[in-house]
Design a protein around this motif. Sequence first.
Motif, short mmCIF file in Angstrom:
data_model
loop_
_atom_site.label_atom_id
_atom_site.label_comp_id
_atom_site.label_asym_id
_atom_site.label_seq_id
_atom_site.Cartn_x
_atom_site.Cartn_y
_atom_site.Cartn_z
N VAL A 56 0.83 -1.21 0.00
CA VAL A 56 0.00 0.00 0.00
C VAL A 56 0.87 1.26 0.00
CG1 VAL A 56 -1.66 1.33 1.33
CG2 VAL A 56 -1.94 -1.15 1.10
N VAL A 57 1.94 1.26 0.79
CA VAL A 57 2.80 2.44 0.90
C VAL A 57 3.98 2.30 -0.05
CG1 VAL A 57 4.24 3.83 2.42
CG2 VAL A 57 2.15 2.75 3.32
N ARG A 58 4.17 3.31 -0.88
CA ARG A 58 5.29 3.35 -1.81
C ARG A 58 5.92 4.73 -1.71
NH1 ARG A 58 2.86 0.12 -7.11
NH2 ARG A 58 1.26 -1.01 -5.96
N VAL A 59 7.22 4.76 -1.55
CA VAL A 59 7.94 6.02 -1.40
C VAL A 59 9.04 6.07 -2.46
CG1 VAL A 59 9.28 7.46 0.16
CG2 VAL A 59 7.48 5.98 1.08
N TYR A 60 9.21 7.25 -3.05
CA TYR A 60 10.18 7.40 -4.14
C TYR A 60 11.14 8.55 -3.85
CZ TYR A 60 6.86 4.51 -6.73
OH TYR A 60 6.03 3.50 -7.12
N ALA A 61 12.33 8.45 -4.39
CA ALA A 61 13.24 9.58 -4.39
C ALA A 61 12.66 10.64 -5.32
CB ALA A 61 14.61 9.14 -4.89
N ASP A 62 12.90 11.90 -5.00
CA ASP A 62 12.37 12.98 -5.82
C ASP A 62 12.84 12.87 -7.27
OD1 ASP A 62 12.55 15.54 -3.22
OD2 ASP A 62 11.03 14.03 -3.66
N SER A 63 14.04 12.38 -7.46
CA SER A 63 14.63 12.32 -8.79
C SER A 63 13.93 11.32 -9.72
CB SER A 63 16.12 11.97 -8.70
OG SER A 63 16.29 10.72 -8.04
N VAL A 64 13.18 10.38 -9.15
CA VAL A 64 12.53 9.37 -9.99
C VAL A 64 11.00 9.42 -9.90
CG1 VAL A 64 14.53 7.87 -9.67
CG2 VAL A 64 12.48 7.50 -8.27
N LYS A 65 10.50 10.27 -9.04
CA LYS A 65 9.05 10.35 -8.83
C LYS A 65 8.34 10.68 -10.13
CE LYS A 65 8.32 11.91 -4.81
NZ LYS A 65 8.19 12.81 -3.65
N GLY A 66 7.29 9.93 -10.44
CA GLY A 66 6.54 10.15 -11.66
C GLY A 66 7.08 9.38 -12.86
N ARG A 67 8.28 8.83 -12.73
CA ARG A 67 8.88 8.06 -13.82
C ARG A 67 9.06 6.58 -13.46
NH1 ARG A 67 13.96 9.06 -15.31
NH2 ARG A 67 14.63 9.79 -13.25
N PHE A 68 9.34 6.29 -12.20
CA PHE A 68 9.57 4.92 -11.76
C PHE A 68 8.39 4.44 -10.92
CE2 PHE A 68 14.54 4.93 -11.64
CZ PHE A 68 14.56 5.41 -12.94
N THR A 69 8.13 3.14 -10.99
CA THR A 69 7.07 2.52 -10.18
C THR A 69 7.59 1.23 -9.56
OG1 THR A 69 5.34 3.42 -11.61
CG2 THR A 69 4.73 1.62 -10.14
N ILE A 70 7.49 1.15 -8.24
CA ILE A 70 7.87 -0.08 -7.55
C ILE A 70 6.62 -0.90 -7.28
CG2 ILE A 70 7.74 0.99 -5.26
CD1 ILE A 70 10.11 -0.79 -4.41
N SER A 71 6.74 -2.22 -7.41
CA SER A 71 5.60 -3.10 -7.14
C SER A 71 6.13 -4.43 -6.62
CB SER A 71 4.76 -3.31 -8.40
OG SER A 71 5.52 -3.92 -9.42
N ARG A 72 5.22 -5.22 -6.09
CA ARG A 72 5.64 -6.51 -5.54
C ARG A 72 4.60 -7.57 -5.84
NH1 ARG A 72 6.83 -5.31 0.30
NH2 ARG A 72 7.11 -7.56 0.47
N ASP A 73 5.07 -8.80 -6.00
CA ASP A 73 4.19 -9.95 -6.17
C ASP A 73 4.63 -10.96 -5.12
OD1 ASP A 73 2.90 -12.31 -6.89
OD2 ASP A 73 2.99 -11.86 -9.03
#
Length: 124
Positions: A56-73
């Motif tokens: 539910v919680v995903r946190v990104y570095a400012d430099s990649v926000k909006g371009r990278f997506t982390i997910s898990r299975d």
Amino acid sequence: QVQLVESGGGLVQAGGSLRLSCAASGRIVSTNVMGWFRQAPGKEREFVATISRSGVVRVYADSVKGRFTISRDNAKNTVYLQMNSLKPEDTALYYCAASQRSGTSKSNDDYNYWGQGTQVTVSS
């Protein structure tokens, strides 16, 4: 023994995309906070993204926000990092890591297990 194995790195042109995968042994993914970090030549390893155990919680570095997506299975014991709109400054060795903390963290020191890394090179 805990093992994290990254894959999916490579050479891509600026503006392109890559998807990194991190396959883990046992139930490491489902029972830990997971994160991605990167280290460019001559620089310190830096935080990229992290995801909570529930996803539910995903946190990104400012430099990649909006371009990278982390997910898990959790069923596949795998974590992913989808990277879009890649820039030359994204070039680095990318590491997957697992933390036994209850919450997400941006700090290297809070992660207990690390993979060997996968190289991402973005050409201009």
